[in-house]
Design a protein around this motif. Structure first.
Motif, PDB file in Angstrom:
ATOM      1  N   ALA A 146      41.695  25.686  53.214  1.00  8.58           N
ATOM      2  CA  ALA A 146      40.268  25.763  52.905  1.00  8.58           C
ATOM      3  C   ALA A 146      40.085  26.423  51.553  1.00  8.58           C
ATOM      4  O   ALA A 146      40.854  27.316  51.180  1.00  8.58           O
ATOM      5  N   PRO A 147      39.100  25.998  50.769  1.00  4.66           N
ATOM      6  CA  PRO A 147      38.889  26.612  49.460  1.00  4.66           C
ATOM      7  C   PRO A 147      38.470  28.065  49.592  1.00  4.66           C
ATOM      8  O   PRO A 147      37.767  28.448  50.533  1.00  4.66           O
ATOM      9  N   VAL A 148      38.915  28.882  48.662  1.00  2.02           N
ATOM     10  CA  VAL A 148      38.555  30.298  48.636  1.00  2.02           C
ATOM     11  C   VAL A 148      37.326  30.461  47.745  1.00  2.02           C
ATOM     12  O   VAL A 148      37.295  29.922  46.630  1.00  2.02           O
ATOM     13  N   PRO A 149      36.289  31.165  48.189  1.00  2.00           N
ATOM     14  CA  PRO A 149      35.083  31.323  47.366  1.00  2.00           C
ATOM     15  C   PRO A 149      35.361  32.081  46.085  1.00  2.00           C
ATOM     16  O   PRO A 149      36.246  32.942  46.039  1.00  2.00           O
ATOM     17  N   ASP A 150      34.602  31.767  45.068  1.00  2.00           N
ATOM     18  CA  ASP A 150      34.753  32.432  43.782  1.00  2.00           C
ATOM     19  C   ASP A 150      34.208  33.856  43.863  1.00  2.00           C
ATOM     20  O   ASP A 150      33.195  34.109  44.526  1.00  2.00           O
ATOM     21  N   ALA A 151      34.875  34.780  43.181  1.00  2.00           N
ATOM     22  CA  ALA A 151      34.462  36.182  43.218  1.00  2.00           C
ATOM     23  C   ALA A 151      33.043  36.379  42.686  1.00  2.00           C
ATOM     24  O   ALA A 151      32.375  37.354  43.034  1.00  2.00           O
ATOM     25  N   SER A 152      32.565  35.443  41.866  1.00  2.00           N
ATOM     26  CA  SER A 152      31.213  35.573  41.302  1.00  2.00           C
ATOM     27  C   SER A 152      30.131  35.443  42.369  1.00  2.00           C
ATOM     28  O   SER A 152      28.987  35.829  42.156  1.00  2.00           O
ATOM     29  N   THR A 153      30.482  34.905  43.550  1.00  2.00           N
ATOM     30  CA  THR A 153      29.517  34.744  44.633  1.00  2.00           C
ATOM     31  C   THR A 153      29.597  35.889  45.640  1.00  2.00           C
ATOM     32  O   THR A 153      28.895  35.865  46.655  1.00  2.00           O
ATOM     33  N   ALA A 154      30.407  36.883  45.378  1.00  2.00           N
ATOM     34  CA  ALA A 154      30.591  38.003  46.299  1.00  2.00           C
ATOM     35  C   ALA A 154      29.364  38.917  46.292  1.00  2.00           C
ATOM     36  O   ALA A 154      28.638  38.997  45.300  1.00  2.00           O
ATOM     37  N   VAL A 155      29.140  39.610  47.410  1.00  2.00           N
ATOM     38  CA  VAL A 155      28.020  40.549  47.482  1.00  2.00           C
ATOM     39  C   VAL A 155      28.384  41.892  46.852  1.00  2.00           C
ATOM     40  O   VAL A 155      27.502  42.671  46.489  1.00  2.00           O
ATOM     41  N   ALA A 156      29.676  42.169  46.727  1.00  2.00           N
ATOM     42  CA  ALA A 156      30.137  43.393  46.067  1.00  2.00           C
ATOM     43  C   ALA A 156      31.577  43.189  45.627  1.00  2.00           C
ATOM     44  O   ALA A 156      32.324  42.418  46.239  1.00  2.00           O
ATOM     45  N   THR A 157      31.973  43.851  44.569  1.00  2.00           N
ATOM     46  CA  THR A 157      33.339  43.731  44.053  1.00  2.00           C
ATOM     47  C   THR A 157      33.869  45.089  43.614  1.00  2.00           C
ATOM     48  O   THR A 157      33.115  46.004  43.308  1.00  2.00           O
ATOM     49  N   THR A 158      35.183  45.189  43.587  1.00  2.00           N
ATOM     50  CA  THR A 158      35.866  46.340  43.025  1.00  2.00           C
ATOM     51  C   THR A 158      37.245  45.849  42.599  1.00  2.00           C
ATOM     52  O   THR A 158      37.487  44.633  42.569  1.00  2.00           O
ATOM     53  N   THR A 159      38.152  46.730  42.283  1.00  2.00           N
ATOM     54  CA  THR A 159      39.501  46.322  41.885  1.00  2.00           C
ATOM     55  C   THR A 159      40.544  47.204  42.553  1.00  2.00           C
ATOM     56  O   THR A 159      40.261  48.340  42.952  1.00  2.00           O
ATOM     57  N   VAL A 160      41.749  46.651  42.681  1.00  2.00           N
ATOM     58  CA  VAL A 160      42.889  47.397  43.184  1.00  2.00           C
ATOM     59  C   VAL A 160      44.087  47.044  42.307  1.00  2.00           C
ATOM     60  O   VAL A 160      44.115  45.957  41.715  1.00  2.00           O
ATOM     61  N   ALA A 161      45.039  47.950  42.201  1.00  2.00           N
ATOM     62  CA  ALA A 161      46.222  47.711  41.369  1.00  2.00           C
ATOM     63  C   ALA A 161      47.411  47.349  42.247  1.00  2.00           C
ATOM     64  O   ALA A 161      47.707  48.040  43.224  1.00  2.00           O
ATOM     65  N   TYR A 162      48.088  46.249  41.906  1.00  2.00           N
ATOM     66  CA  TYR A 162      49.353  45.895  42.549  1.00  2.00           C
ATOM     67  C   TYR A 162      50.489  46.486  41.728  1.00  2.00           C
ATOM     68  O   TYR A 162      50.468  46.432  40.489  1.00  2.00           O
ATOM     69  N   ALA A 163      51.492  47.033  42.400  1.00  2.00           N
ATOM     70  CA  ALA A 163      52.632  47.638  41.707  1.00  2.00           C
ATOM     71  C   ALA A 163      53.908  47.401  42.504  1.00  2.00           C
ATOM     72  O   ALA A 163      53.875  47.232  43.725  1.00  2.00           O
ATOM     73  N   ALA A 164      55.041  47.381  41.808  1.00  2.00           N
ATOM     74  CA  ALA A 164      56.351  47.231  42.461  1.00  2.00           C
ATOM     75  C   ALA A 164      56.748  48.588  43.020  1.00  2.00           C
ATOM     76  O   ALA A 164      57.361  49.407  42.336  1.00  2.00           O
ATOM     77  N   ASP A 212      59.463  44.556  46.852  1.00  2.00           N
ATOM     78  CA  ASP A 212      58.601  44.232  45.722  1.00  2.00           C
ATOM     79  C   ASP A 212      59.429  43.833  44.500  1.00  2.00           C
ATOM     80  O   ASP A 212      59.152  42.830  43.823  1.00  2.00           O
ATOM     81  N   ARG A 213      60.453  44.633  44.206  1.00  2.00           N
ATOM     82  CA  ARG A 213      61.273  44.365  43.019  1.00  2.00           C
ATOM     83  C   ARG A 213      62.077  43.076  43.194  1.00  2.00           C
ATOM     84  O   ARG A 213      62.267  42.320  42.231  1.00  2.00           O
TER      85      ARG A 213
END
Length: 355
Positions: free
Chosen positions: A173-191, A196-197
């Motif tokens: 199923a298609p994933v909705p675009d973040a521009s249509t979200a009711v709220a947004t924030t960010t998280v950092a991915y790290a190894a 992970d490595r």
């Protein structure tokens, strides 16, 4: 009699009034928490809408994300993330870097979910988008690249995964675009872990071979085992006298580069490496970073090896295994497609890490 009657009447009226006051008190309490029509409930709604004293906990507040914890998550995901904010009660779906998260739970002041793996196991910031509609998780799509001479195609002629005319893979199923979200924030991915490595290396070199350090074994039959061995070094394994690749691939052991030698070598050293050999029907115990051997003609001798890049559980409970490989080169090749569509009659087994 008149005086007696009057006194009795007054007592009765007082009793009725007392009951009335009690009912009113209960009604006032109910209105304050759940009734949209009561005067006290309306007052709370007004306070929430205007940023009053109860605005931080009311579901009528405008959706907003104020903080996220943890701020950094492993590339392989799998940890619980909490987004704090206001007006979040109606959140039903979450995407992280465009990938749907599982286990979404929401209240007026927080949303929790399980972080998905980073799309290509690459460190960096990812958008976290909150939606009022559920977002169904879907398996990662594979890509193919035979640009490094891997036309051997897993040691047996047949269709590539991209060319297959039949597939057990459902349409995502298609994933909705973040521009249509009711709220947004960010998280950092790290190894943050050995896995992970390992997967960061696998994704970096699935199509762009690390030729300078390890060369390619395609001219002598296929590079799949050479590639898997490299990812194990990235995971933390050390080269040794019975497992090595030196001088850019000019010197190498069969256990490093040849599936029929690698598989029994891992079995013989399983206790030392912390590995357990598992059959195809034990896929529920497979994790990202584990090793898959394939036998295309079911003759008890492996023809191909890959590294698990995704374990995806369908809504009906079916566990699907995706893996990264050379010959064919691909980051998310589907195990079942490989042994039913590309190589009908094939089978597979696993070497899983105990920890």
């Amino acid at each position: 009699m008149t005086a007696s009657f009057t006194r009795r009447s007054l007592l009765s009226l007082a009793g009725v009034a007392g009951i009335g006051f009690a009912v009113a008190a209960c009604s006032r309490g109910d209105d304050a928490t759940s009734s949209p029509s009561g005067s006290s409930g309306s007052s709370r709604s007004s306070e929430a809408a205007s940023g009053g004293k109860d605005g931080g906990s009311s579901s009528s507040a405008r959706p907003a994300a104020s903080s996220i914890e943890p701020a950094q998550v492993p590339l392989a995901g799998g940890v619980t993330v909490t987004v704090a904010g206001t007006g979040l009660a109606e959140v039903r779906g979450v995407t992280v870097g465009g990938i749907a998260a599982r286990d979404v739970r929401a209240s007026a002041t927080k949303v929790t979910f399980t972080a998905p793996h980073q799309a290509m196991y690459t460190p960096g910031s990812a958008d976290v988008a909150l939606f009022t509609t559920a977002v169904a998780p879907s398996p990662s799509a594979n890509r193919s690249s035979d640009g490094n001479g891997s036309a051997a195609n897993d040691g047996q002629a047949g269709a590539t995964q991209d060319q297959a005319t039949a597939t057990p893979t459902p349409t995502a199923a298609p994933v909705p675009d973040a521009s249509t979200a009711v709220a947004t924030t960010t998280v950092a991915y790290a190894a943050l872990t050995d896995v992970d490595r390992q997967l960061a290396y696998a994704m970096r070199y699935w199509s762009d071979y690390n030729l300078a350090e390890y060369g390619t074994m395609n001219p002598i039959g296929g590079d799949c085992a050479n590639y898997v061995s490299q990812t194990l070094v990235a995971r933390g394994w050390q080269q040794r006298s019975d497992w090595y690749n030196r001088a850019g691939g000019a010197q190498h052991s069969a256990t490093w580069t040849y599936c029929p030698a690698m598989d029994p070598w891992m079995t013989a050293n399983a206790a030392e490496f912390g590995l357990t050999r598992r059959s195809l029907d034990e896929r529920s115990k497979v994790r990202v970073g584990d090793i898959v051997f394939y036998d295309w003609n079911d003759n008890q001798s492996p023809d191909h090896v890959t590294i698990v890049s995704e374990v995806f559980t369908e809504p009906d409970g079916t566990v699907r295994i995706k893996s990264a490989s050379h010959n064919q080169d691909g980051p998310y090749r589907d195990l079942d497609e490989m042994i039913t569509v590309q190589h009908p009659g094939g089978t597979a087994w696993f070497h899983t890490f105990d920890a």
